[in-house]
Design a protein around this motif. Structure first.
Motif, PDB file in Angstrom:
ATOM      1  N   GLU A 136       0.827  -1.206   0.000  1.00  0.00           N
ATOM      2  CA  GLU A 136       0.000   0.000   0.000  1.00  0.00           C
ATOM      3  C   GLU A 136       0.866   1.264   0.000  1.00  0.00           C
ATOM      4  O   GLU A 136       0.471   2.296  -0.548  1.00  0.00           O
ATOM      5  CB  GLU A 136      -0.937   0.015   1.207  1.00  0.00           C
ATOM      6  CG  GLU A 136      -2.014  -1.050   1.197  1.00  0.00           C
ATOM      7  CD  GLU A 136      -3.182  -0.685   0.277  1.00  0.00           C
ATOM      8  OE1 GLU A 136      -3.240   0.493  -0.147  1.00  0.00           O
ATOM      9  OE2 GLU A 136      -4.010  -1.572  -0.006  1.00  0.00           O
ATOM     10  N   GLU A 137       2.040   1.185   0.621  1.00  0.00           N
ATOM     11  CA  GLU A 137       2.920   2.350   0.695  1.00  0.00           C
ATOM     12  C   GLU A 137       3.462   2.739  -0.682  1.00  0.00           C
ATOM     13  O   GLU A 137       3.870   3.882  -0.883  1.00  0.00           O
ATOM     14  CB  GLU A 137       4.081   2.078   1.650  1.00  0.00           C
ATOM     15  CG  GLU A 137       3.652   1.836   3.088  1.00  0.00           C
ATOM     16  CD  GLU A 137       4.818   1.573   4.015  1.00  0.00           C
ATOM     17  OE1 GLU A 137       5.984   1.697   3.550  1.00  0.00           O
ATOM     18  OE2 GLU A 137       4.589   1.243   5.188  1.00  0.00           O
ATOM     19  N   PHE A 138       3.459   1.779  -1.613  1.00  0.00           N
ATOM     20  CA  PHE A 138       4.019   2.027  -2.941  1.00  0.00           C
ATOM     21  C   PHE A 138       2.925   2.154  -4.010  1.00  0.00           C
ATOM     22  O   PHE A 138       3.178   1.929  -5.194  1.00  0.00           O
ATOM     23  CB  PHE A 138       4.986   0.907  -3.319  1.00  0.00           C
ATOM     24  CG  PHE A 138       6.266   0.911  -2.520  1.00  0.00           C
ATOM     25  CD1 PHE A 138       7.370   1.623  -2.963  1.00  0.00           C
ATOM     26  CD2 PHE A 138       6.368   0.218  -1.318  1.00  0.00           C
ATOM     27  CE1 PHE A 138       8.551   1.640  -2.242  1.00  0.00           C
ATOM     28  CE2 PHE A 138       7.539   0.217  -0.585  1.00  0.00           C
ATOM     29  CZ  PHE A 138       8.639   0.935  -1.050  1.00  0.00           C
ATOM     30  N   ARG A 139       1.742   2.549  -3.602  1.00  0.00           N
ATOM     31  CA  ARG A 139       0.638   2.723  -4.552  1.00  0.00           C
ATOM     32  C   ARG A 139       0.943   3.767  -5.620  1.00  0.00           C
ATOM     33  O   ARG A 139       0.303   3.796  -6.671  1.00  0.00           O
ATOM     34  CB  ARG A 139      -0.641   3.118  -3.816  1.00  0.00           C
ATOM     35  CG  ARG A 139      -1.552   1.958  -3.439  1.00  0.00           C
ATOM     36  CD  ARG A 139      -2.868   2.489  -2.925  1.00  0.00           C
ATOM     37  NE  ARG A 139      -3.809   1.456  -2.520  1.00  0.00           N
ATOM     38  CZ  ARG A 139      -4.739   0.941  -3.313  1.00  0.00           C
ATOM     39  NH1 ARG A 139      -4.845   1.350  -4.556  1.00  0.00           N
ATOM     40  NH2 ARG A 139      -5.571   0.020  -2.851  1.00  0.00           N
ATOM     41  N   CYS A 140       1.886   4.653  -5.334  1.00  0.00           N
ATOM     42  CA  CYS A 140       2.216   5.707  -6.294  1.00  0.00           C
ATOM     43  C   CYS A 140       2.831   5.154  -7.576  1.00  0.00           C
ATOM     44  O   CYS A 140       2.841   5.829  -8.613  1.00  0.00           O
ATOM     45  CB  CYS A 140       3.156   6.731  -5.670  1.00  0.00           C
ATOM     46  SG  CYS A 140       4.730   6.026  -5.126  1.00  0.00           S
ATOM     47  N   ILE A 141       3.342   3.925  -7.554  1.00  0.00           N
ATOM     48  CA  ILE A 141       3.956   3.333  -8.744  1.00  0.00           C
ATOM     49  C   ILE A 141       2.877   3.008  -9.771  1.00  0.00           C
ATOM     50  O   ILE A 141       1.804   2.488  -9.426  1.00  0.00           O
ATOM     51  CB  ILE A 141       4.757   2.065  -8.388  1.00  0.00           C
ATOM     52  CG1 ILE A 141       5.898   2.411  -7.416  1.00  0.00           C
ATOM     53  CG2 ILE A 141       5.329   1.405  -9.637  1.00  0.00           C
ATOM     54  CD1 ILE A 141       6.681   1.208  -6.942  1.00  0.00           C
ATOM     55  N   SER A 142       3.161   3.301 -11.022  1.00  0.00           N
ATOM     56  CA  SER A 142       2.213   3.021 -12.104  1.00  0.00           C
ATOM     57  C   SER A 142       1.806   1.545 -12.096  1.00  0.00           C
ATOM     58  O   SER A 142       2.653   0.662 -11.959  1.00  0.00           O
ATOM     59  CB  SER A 142       2.861   3.380 -13.446  1.00  0.00           C
ATOM     60  OG  SER A 142       2.038   3.020 -14.521  1.00  0.00           O
ATOM     61  N   GLY A 143       0.519   1.300 -12.214  1.00  0.00           N
ATOM     62  CA  GLY A 143      -0.005  -0.064 -12.245  1.00  0.00           C
ATOM     63  C   GLY A 143      -0.352  -0.627 -10.892  1.00  0.00           C
ATOM     64  O   GLY A 143      -1.046  -1.647 -10.795  1.00  0.00           O
ATOM     65  N   ALA A 144       0.104   0.029  -9.794  1.00  0.00           N
ATOM     66  CA  ALA A 144      -0.105  -0.512  -8.448  1.00  0.00           C
ATOM     67  C   ALA A 144      -1.582  -0.550  -8.080  1.00  0.00           C
ATOM     68  O   ALA A 144      -2.060  -1.534  -7.502  1.00  0.00           O
ATOM     69  CB  ALA A 144       0.672   0.309  -7.426  1.00  0.00           C
ATOM     70  N   ASP A 145      -2.321   0.514  -8.416  1.00  0.00           N
ATOM     71  CA  ASP A 145      -3.742   0.547  -8.076  1.00  0.00           C
ATOM     72  C   ASP A 145      -4.493  -0.625  -8.699  1.00  0.00           C
ATOM     73  O   ASP A 145      -5.318  -1.278  -8.048  1.00  0.00           O
ATOM     74  CB  ASP A 145      -4.362   1.873  -8.544  1.00  0.00           C
ATOM     75  CG  ASP A 145      -3.936   3.054  -7.690  1.00  0.00           C
ATOM     76  OD1 ASP A 145      -3.479   2.829  -6.556  1.00  0.00           O
ATOM     77  OD2 ASP A 145      -4.046   4.196  -8.165  1.00  0.00           O
ATOM     78  N   ALA A 146      -4.206  -0.904  -9.974  1.00  0.00           N
ATOM     79  CA  ALA A 146      -4.902  -1.988 -10.670  1.00  0.00           C
ATOM     80  C   ALA A 146      -4.521  -3.348 -10.101  1.00  0.00           C
ATOM     81  O   ALA A 146      -5.361  -4.255  -9.998  1.00  0.00           O
ATOM     82  CB  ALA A 146      -4.584  -1.940 -12.166  1.00  0.00           C
ATOM     83  N   ILE A 147      -3.275  -3.494  -9.680  1.00  0.00           N
ATOM     84  CA  ILE A 147      -2.830  -4.769  -9.094  1.00  0.00           C
ATOM     85  C   ILE A 147      -3.528  -4.997  -7.752  1.00  0.00           C
ATOM     86  O   ILE A 147      -4.018  -6.093  -7.467  1.00  0.00           O
ATOM     87  CB  ILE A 147      -1.301  -4.783  -8.922  1.00  0.00           C
ATOM     88  CG1 ILE A 147      -0.606  -4.749 -10.292  1.00  0.00           C
ATOM     89  CG2 ILE A 147      -0.861  -6.017  -8.135  1.00  0.00           C
ATOM     90  CD1 ILE A 147       0.885  -4.518 -10.207  1.00  0.00           C
ATOM     91  N   ILE A 148      -3.595  -3.954  -6.927  1.00  0.00           N
ATOM     92  CA  ILE A 148      -4.185  -4.088  -5.599  1.00  0.00           C
ATOM     93  C   ILE A 148      -5.704  -4.186  -5.666  1.00  0.00           C
ATOM     94  O   ILE A 148      -6.324  -5.029  -5.002  1.00  0.00           O
ATOM     95  CB  ILE A 148      -3.765  -2.898  -4.709  1.00  0.00           C
ATOM     96  CG1 ILE A 148      -2.251  -2.940  -4.459  1.00  0.00           C
ATOM     97  CG2 ILE A 148      -4.524  -2.913  -3.384  1.00  0.00           C
ATOM     98  CD1 ILE A 148      -1.707  -1.731  -3.737  1.00  0.00           C
TER      99      ILE A 148
END
Length: 543
Positions: A136-148
């Motif tokens: 959750e801390e690295f949500r800023c990385i592109s694609g992270a929102d869709a993965i989570i």
């Protein structure tokens, strides 16, 4: 460009041009718990973080003063919009695993750390199967929102290896703390080759951990019913030629709690002590170096299951009555009055939080107004008086003199009589979690030298006293969207005001943490927030 390597030094002697450069000593330090897991993408306690700091290295490293230095990376660049970071690896960082346990670097036991090791680490971080508490801390990385949120493939994560030594991060949005996040254990590399050969036991025992830093694992013995538990690290010669490691070995004694760690140091069984207790006998005259940091906020926690503290007017009156202006401290300078949640010297980036927000959050209220609030609350509850109670205190946490000052004021204004019940560390935290107290003196600190980290410690399920505020949780969630330190400082200030308005945690003192060792030792790097000690540059001078 990042600054050069900076170490916190407690060295009391001048530079010596003699044959003794302080190298070759075996340092011993006591961990207050077993690391449990040395998988960086999962590890969660300070014991794990300390061992990992000495064994593994990420792109960047955060120093105790909040500055960032290079680790595996040699430099980086960032686009003007803050959405693309390109790191160049120095190319001479090596994995080492002593497969045959002969303490030599044999064929196949050493290989380069590459950009792909970081790609694999971040993909593991985001895999559901890893169950990492950090993705959750690295949500800023592109694609992270869709993965989570949508269970997209980790292959879509914006972390790429452009070449063996070139690593790219693409962000979905700018993040003020992104570089600091890259200095945390969760962002350390992972060798796919080694990970796969551990057959699911990565990080769980001495045969399933690997090193790319100053020391490598030789022994990890832990029996929860035994007394000789330890971790034994030796100097990693594969990396020593590039970043000199001074000790020959480091032994981590594994004990149960701070009291046992204090005893081991007192009995000369360990070389270094990290503690929040001020010990007047550990002075330079007695052969010790003691370094302090004002990194902890001590406050009263009010149990809202107690009838009177269900009422906001009564909680507010108890908070406002605390006579902070009378706290004089003493010659040891162990604590000072706290007028906010965040210790002033805690940092945002490389600047102290107080440089952004210097106005106190807690303001003075007249005695008449305090009495009026208290009477209103008592009337609302239909109470005529309050029963006496004890304040729960963990042994060694603070001098009781200032607590008695507060008790006397409460007695004078409210007719409330309180004693002090001092208990062991284990009993204290057990009773805190079970809410078996009316008022408890509780230490609060961040997991790193960051004002945002202190605020995060008040999030639901993140604190030891079951505090929860939905508005605060929502504000904490916005921290990752802060584009710069100024914007993040505004969020931290708003969060402080929310916590203060609830009057459940009442800040009393900004309290010191200490690092203590012999004056013969120096250059021991310590982060009082995470509790991490770095021994790579530690030196010992026999005379």
């Amino acid at each position: 460009m990042l600054c050069p390597m900076v170490l916190l030094s407690g060295c009391q002697m001048p530079f010596q041009k003699n044959k003794d450069d302080g190298a070759g000593y075996l340092f011993t330090y006591t961990l207050t718990e077993n690391p449990d897991n040395l998988d960086p993408q999962i590890a969660s306690n300070s014991a794990s973080f300390t061992v990992l700091r000495n064994m593994m290295q990420g792109l960047l490293e955060e120093q105790p003063d909040g500055t960032l230095t290079y680790g595996v990376a040699s430099h980086y660049g960032v686009t003007e919009d803050g959405l693309k970071y390109t790191f160049t690896l120095r190319g001479n960082s090596y994995w080492y695993y002593d497969e045959n346990k002969n303490d030599d670097i044999d064929e196949g036991e050493q290989w380069n750390v590459t950009a792909e090791d970081f790609v694999f680490a971040f993909q593991r971080l985001f895999q559901k199967e890893t169950r990492s508490p950090y993705r959750e801390e690295f949500r800023c990385i592109s694609g992270a929102d869709a993965i989570i949120d949508e269970d997209a493939s980790v292959d879509t994560l914006g972390v790429y290896a452009q070449s063996e030594n070139t690593l790219i991060f693409e962000l979905a949005r700018p993040c003020a703390e992104f570089l600091s996040l890259l200095a945390t254990p969760a962002a350390m590399p992972c060798s796919r080759k080694f990970f796969e050969q551990t057959n699911g036991r990565y990080g769980l025992d001495e045969d399933s951990v690997i090193s790319n830093n100053g020391f490598y694992m030789r022994r990890w013995f832990y029996d929860p019913y035994g007394s000789d538990n330890l971790i034994y690290l030796s100097k990693n010669s594969a990396n020593d030629t590039v970043q000199k490691v001074y000790p020959s070995d480091v032994t981590f004694l594994i004990r149960n709690g701070q009291t046992e760690a204090d005893d081991e140091f007192k009995n000369n069984k360990s070389d270094v002590l990290s503690t929040s207790v001020y010990y007047p006998n550990y002075t330079e005259e007695n052969g010790y170096t003691m370094t302090s940091w004002r990194s902890v906020t001590l406050g009263f926690v009010l149990n809202t299951e107690w009838e009177a503290f269900k009422n906001d007017n009564i909680r507010t009156a108890f908070s406002a009555a605390i006579p902070r202006s009378l706290f004089k401290g003493d010659s040891k300078n162990d604590a000072e009055a706290a007028y906010g949640i965040i210790p002033p010297e805690t940092r945002l980036g490389t600047s102290a939080y107080s440089s952004y927000n210097s106005t106190p959050v807690v303001s003075d209220i007249s005695d008449d107004d305090i009495k009026s609030m208290f009477k209103k609350g008592m009337h609302e509850l239909g109470l005529t008086s309050l029963p006496s109670s004890d304040i729960l205190v963990c042994e060694g946490s603070v001098s009781e003199d200032d607590l008695y000052e507060i008790i006397q004021v409460w007695q004078s204004l409210f007719g409330f009589y309180a004693g002090i019940e001092t208990v062991s560390e284990n009993e204290y935290y057990e009773r805190l979690s079970e809410k078996d107290y009316v008022i408890a003196l509780c230490p609060l600190e961040g997991k790193k030298n960051s004002a945002a980290s202190v605020i995060e410690a008040f999030g639901t399920d993140k604190n030891s006293f079951n505090y929860s505020n939905k508005e605060l949780d929502e504000l904490i969630d916005t921290m990752e969207y802060a584009r710069d330190w100024t914007e993040l400082s505004v969020i931290c200030r708003q969060a402080e005001e929310i916590i203060e308005a609830d009057h459940i945690f009442l800040p009393l003192f900004y309290k010191n943490k200490y690092l203590i060792h012999s004056t013969k030792n120096c250059d021991i790097s310590y982060d009082p927030y995470s509790g991490v000690i770095d021994f790579r540059r530690a030196k010992y001078y026999s005379d």
